[in-house]
Structure formats: structure tokens, C-alpha cells
Design a protein around this motif. Structure first.
Motif, PDB file in Angstrom:
ATOM      1  N   GLY A 257       0.813  -1.218   0.000  1.00  0.00           N
ATOM      2  CA  GLY A 257       0.000   0.000   0.000  1.00  0.00           C
ATOM      3  C   GLY A 257       0.838   1.257   0.000  1.00  0.00           C
ATOM      4  O   GLY A 257       0.564   2.205  -0.743  1.00  0.00           O
ATOM      5  N   VAL A 258       1.876   1.265   0.812  1.00  0.00           N
ATOM      6  CA  VAL A 258       2.751   2.432   0.858  1.00  0.00           C
ATOM      7  C   VAL A 258       3.455   2.596  -0.482  1.00  0.00           C
ATOM      8  O   VAL A 258       3.575   3.704  -1.013  1.00  0.00           O
ATOM      9  CB  VAL A 258       3.767   2.313   2.016  1.00  0.00           C
ATOM     10  CG1 VAL A 258       4.825   3.396   1.924  1.00  0.00           C
ATOM     11  CG2 VAL A 258       3.047   2.384   3.351  1.00  0.00           C
ATOM     12  N   ARG A 259       3.926   1.476  -1.054  1.00  0.00           N
ATOM     13  CA  ARG A 259       4.619   1.542  -2.345  1.00  0.00           C
ATOM     14  C   ARG A 259       3.693   2.108  -3.423  1.00  0.00           C
ATOM     15  O   ARG A 259       4.120   2.904  -4.266  1.00  0.00           O
ATOM     16  CB  ARG A 259       5.130   0.166  -2.747  1.00  0.00           C
ATOM     17  CG  ARG A 259       6.045   0.199  -3.965  1.00  0.00           C
ATOM     18  CD  ARG A 259       6.535  -1.170  -4.371  1.00  0.00           C
ATOM     19  NE  ARG A 259       7.390  -1.815  -3.414  1.00  0.00           N
ATOM     20  CZ  ARG A 259       8.722  -1.720  -3.396  1.00  0.00           C
ATOM     21  NH1 ARG A 259       9.338  -0.999  -4.293  1.00  0.00           N
ATOM     22  NH2 ARG A 259       9.423  -2.350  -2.496  1.00  0.00           N
ATOM     23  N   GLN A 260       2.434   1.729  -3.409  1.00  0.00           N
ATOM     24  CA  GLN A 260       1.493   2.186  -4.433  1.00  0.00           C
ATOM     25  C   GLN A 260       1.059   3.632  -4.229  1.00  0.00           C
ATOM     26  O   GLN A 260       0.878   4.367  -5.189  1.00  0.00           O
ATOM     27  CB  GLN A 260       0.250   1.290  -4.446  1.00  0.00           C
ATOM     28  CG  GLN A 260       0.509  -0.085  -4.997  1.00  0.00           C
ATOM     29  CD  GLN A 260      -0.703  -0.991  -4.876  1.00  0.00           C
ATOM     30  OE1 GLN A 260      -1.669  -0.691  -4.175  1.00  0.00           O
ATOM     31  NE2 GLN A 260      -0.653  -2.120  -5.561  1.00  0.00           N
ATOM     32  N   ASP A 261       0.898   4.034  -2.964  1.00  0.00           N
ATOM     33  CA  ASP A 261       0.315   5.346  -2.683  1.00  0.00           C
ATOM     34  C   ASP A 261       1.319   6.438  -2.342  1.00  0.00           C
ATOM     35  O   ASP A 261       1.028   7.613  -2.536  1.00  0.00           O
ATOM     36  CB  ASP A 261      -0.682   5.240  -1.530  1.00  0.00           C
ATOM     37  CG  ASP A 261      -1.834   4.313  -1.844  1.00  0.00           C
ATOM     38  OD1 ASP A 261      -2.173   4.152  -3.034  1.00  0.00           O
ATOM     39  OD2 ASP A 261      -2.410   3.739  -0.884  1.00  0.00           O
ATOM     40  N   ARG A 262       2.485   6.066  -1.796  1.00  0.00           N
ATOM     41  CA  ARG A 262       3.386   7.094  -1.281  1.00  0.00           C
ATOM     42  C   ARG A 262       4.807   7.021  -1.798  1.00  0.00           C
ATOM     43  O   ARG A 262       5.666   7.768  -1.337  1.00  0.00           O
ATOM     44  CB  ARG A 262       3.440   7.007   0.248  1.00  0.00           C
ATOM     45  CG  ARG A 262       2.185   7.478   0.922  1.00  0.00           C
ATOM     46  CD  ARG A 262       2.297   7.591   2.429  1.00  0.00           C
ATOM     47  NE  ARG A 262       3.615   7.830   2.935  1.00  0.00           N
ATOM     48  CZ  ARG A 262       4.108   7.227   4.022  1.00  0.00           C
ATOM     49  NH1 ARG A 262       3.421   6.356   4.680  1.00  0.00           N
ATOM     50  NH2 ARG A 262       5.328   7.509   4.448  1.00  0.00           N
ATOM     51  N   ASP A 263       5.110   6.130  -2.739  1.00  0.00           N
ATOM     52  CA  ASP A 263       6.476   6.032  -3.236  1.00  0.00           C
ATOM     53  C   ASP A 263       6.901   7.379  -3.822  1.00  0.00           C
ATOM     54  O   ASP A 263       6.272   7.879  -4.759  1.00  0.00           O
ATOM     55  CB  ASP A 263       6.584   4.942  -4.302  1.00  0.00           C
ATOM     56  CG  ASP A 263       8.014   4.780  -4.766  1.00  0.00           C
ATOM     57  OD1 ASP A 263       8.756   4.061  -4.079  1.00  0.00           O
ATOM     58  OD2 ASP A 263       8.386   5.383  -5.788  1.00  0.00           O
ATOM     59  N   PRO A 264       7.946   8.020  -3.274  1.00  0.00           N
ATOM     60  CA  PRO A 264       8.313   9.370  -3.714  1.00  0.00           C
ATOM     61  C   PRO A 264       8.762   9.434  -5.173  1.00  0.00           C
ATOM     62  O   PRO A 264       8.465  10.411  -5.861  1.00  0.00           O
ATOM     63  CB  PRO A 264       9.428   9.788  -2.761  1.00  0.00           C
ATOM     64  CG  PRO A 264       9.941   8.530  -2.174  1.00  0.00           C
ATOM     65  CD  PRO A 264       8.805   7.544  -2.191  1.00  0.00           C
ATOM     66  N   ILE A 265       9.441   8.412  -5.651  1.00  0.00           N
ATOM     67  CA  ILE A 265       9.903   8.442  -7.044  1.00  0.00           C
ATOM     68  C   ILE A 265       8.712   8.346  -7.994  1.00  0.00           C
ATOM     69  O   ILE A 265       8.615   9.093  -8.974  1.00  0.00           O
ATOM     70  CB  ILE A 265      10.935   7.324  -7.300  1.00  0.00           C
ATOM     71  CG1 ILE A 265      12.185   7.608  -6.469  1.00  0.00           C
ATOM     72  CG2 ILE A 265      11.264   7.214  -8.791  1.00  0.00           C
ATOM     73  CD1 ILE A 265      13.206   6.506  -6.476  1.00  0.00           C
ATOM     74  N   GLU A 266       7.792   7.454  -7.690  1.00  0.00           N
ATOM     75  CA  GLU A 266       6.608   7.306  -8.528  1.00  0.00           C
ATOM     76  C   GLU A 266       5.739   8.561  -8.476  1.00  0.00           C
ATOM     77  O   GLU A 266       5.179   8.984  -9.491  1.00  0.00           O
ATOM     78  CB  GLU A 266       5.806   6.073  -8.100  1.00  0.00           C
ATOM     79  CG  GLU A 266       4.613   5.775  -8.963  1.00  0.00           C
ATOM     80  CD  GLU A 266       4.960   5.501 -10.417  1.00  0.00           C
ATOM     81  OE1 GLU A 266       4.064   5.687 -11.268  1.00  0.00           O
ATOM     82  OE2 GLU A 266       6.099   5.122 -10.732  1.00  0.00           O
ATOM     83  N   ARG A 267       5.631   9.183  -7.312  1.00  0.00           N
ATOM     84  CA  ARG A 267       4.836  10.410  -7.184  1.00  0.00           C
ATOM     85  C   ARG A 267       5.428  11.530  -8.037  1.00  0.00           C
ATOM     86  O   ARG A 267       4.704  12.255  -8.721  1.00  0.00           O
ATOM     87  CB  ARG A 267       4.749  10.828  -5.719  1.00  0.00           C
ATOM     88  CG  ARG A 267       3.838   9.910  -4.907  1.00  0.00           C
ATOM     89  CD  ARG A 267       3.928  10.161  -3.429  1.00  0.00           C
ATOM     90  NE  ARG A 267       3.446  11.477  -3.071  1.00  0.00           N
ATOM     91  CZ  ARG A 267       3.603  12.014  -1.870  1.00  0.00           C
ATOM     92  NH1 ARG A 267       4.219  11.359  -0.921  1.00  0.00           N
ATOM     93  NH2 ARG A 267       3.137  13.206  -1.617  1.00  0.00           N
ATOM     94  N   VAL A 268       6.751  11.678  -8.022  1.00  0.00           N
ATOM     95  CA  VAL A 268       7.402  12.720  -8.819  1.00  0.00           C
ATOM     96  C   VAL A 268       7.261  12.405 -10.308  1.00  0.00           C
ATOM     97  O   VAL A 268       7.008  13.296 -11.118  1.00  0.00           O
ATOM     98  CB  VAL A 268       8.876  12.899  -8.403  1.00  0.00           C
ATOM     99  CG1 VAL A 268       9.619  13.794  -9.377  1.00  0.00           C
ATOM    100  CG2 VAL A 268       8.955  13.475  -7.000  1.00  0.00           C
ATOM    101  N   ARG A 269       7.406  11.117 -10.667  1.00  0.00           N
ATOM    102  CA  ARG A 269       7.240  10.712 -12.073  1.00  0.00           C
ATOM    103  C   ARG A 269       5.849  11.087 -12.582  1.00  0.00           C
ATOM    104  O   ARG A 269       5.698  11.685 -13.650  1.00  0.00           O
ATOM    105  CB  ARG A 269       7.472   9.207 -12.231  1.00  0.00           C
ATOM    106  CG  ARG A 269       7.511   8.745 -13.686  1.00  0.00           C
ATOM    107  CD  ARG A 269       7.581   7.233 -13.809  1.00  0.00           C
ATOM    108  NE  ARG A 269       6.319   6.600 -13.486  1.00  0.00           N
ATOM    109  CZ  ARG A 269       5.251   6.587 -14.291  1.00  0.00           C
ATOM    110  NH1 ARG A 269       5.299   7.173 -15.446  1.00  0.00           N
ATOM    111  NH2 ARG A 269       4.151   5.997 -13.914  1.00  0.00           N
TER     112      ARG A 269
END
Length: 107
Positions: free
Chosen positions: A26-38
Motif C-alpha cells: 500500500g505504501v509503495r502504491q500510494d506514497r512512493d516518492p519516485i513514482e509520485r514525482v514521475r
């Protein structure tokens, strides 16, 4: 940047004994900083998916080269152990994955 440690602290700590796989996923899907910036870069049309892929390839190449250089380099002299170590503490808070529970307050 607010982030999360997906793995355990060491080889003897799998990181899954004190948290569930669902929490980690859940954290990886919702809060991963690299994915959020991408996603932000793409939504603002600052780069295309192919441009980001090219950047990722270049960064991976630079990282691999740096790792190879580090492995070929001699170990530093033990006298360098405490060189450039910051000892002044400004304090920090560590939160649980839901950002509600303070796990620790460091001096």
C-alpha cells in the motif's frame, strides 16, 4: 521528501515480521516518492514517458559505473572513519505508515 523503508534493516531482518505485506504494498502504491514525482512530471508535461525512460537508463548507467569504480578502489585508511561526520542533532520525528502515530522522537 517523506519516504518509507520497503525492506528490513539487515539480512537478519526481513522487515515483514513487524508489518504486513499489505502495508508495504500500500505504501509503495500510494506514497512512493519516485513514482509520485514521475506522475507529477508527466501530468505537468515536463517530460514524456520516453524521455523519463532515457533518464532512468542514464542514471542506471552512471550508478553501475560508480559501483564498479567503488569496488575497484582501495579501502580508505581507518583514520578517515570520522572525517566529515556531522554530530549536531536537529531532532527528527519518525511516523508510522499512516502518518498518525509518532513512533519515536529523536533528540
Amino acid at each position: 521528501m517523506d519516504t518509507y523503508r520497503y525492506h528490513g534493516h539487515s539480512m537478519s531482518d526481513p522487515g515483514s515480521t513487524y508489518r504486513t505485506r499489505d502495508e508495504i504494498t500500500g505504501v509503495r502504491q500510494d506514497r512512493d516518492p519516485i513514482e509520485r514525482v514521475r506522475k507529477l512530471i508527466l501530468s505537468l508535461e515536463l517530460a514524456s514517458p520516453s524521455e523519463l525512460k532515457d533518464i532512468e537508463k542514464e542514471v542506471r548507467k552512471e550508478t553501475d559505473e560508480a559501483i564498479a569504480k567503488a569496488k575497484e578502489s582501495p579501502m580508505p585508511d581507518p583514520s578517515e572513519l570520522f572525517t566529515d561526520v556531522c554530530v549536531e542533532s536537529y531532532g527528527a520525528e519518525a511516523f508510522g505508515p499512516d502518518r498518525k502515530e509518532v513512533k519515536a522522537v529523536l533528540p
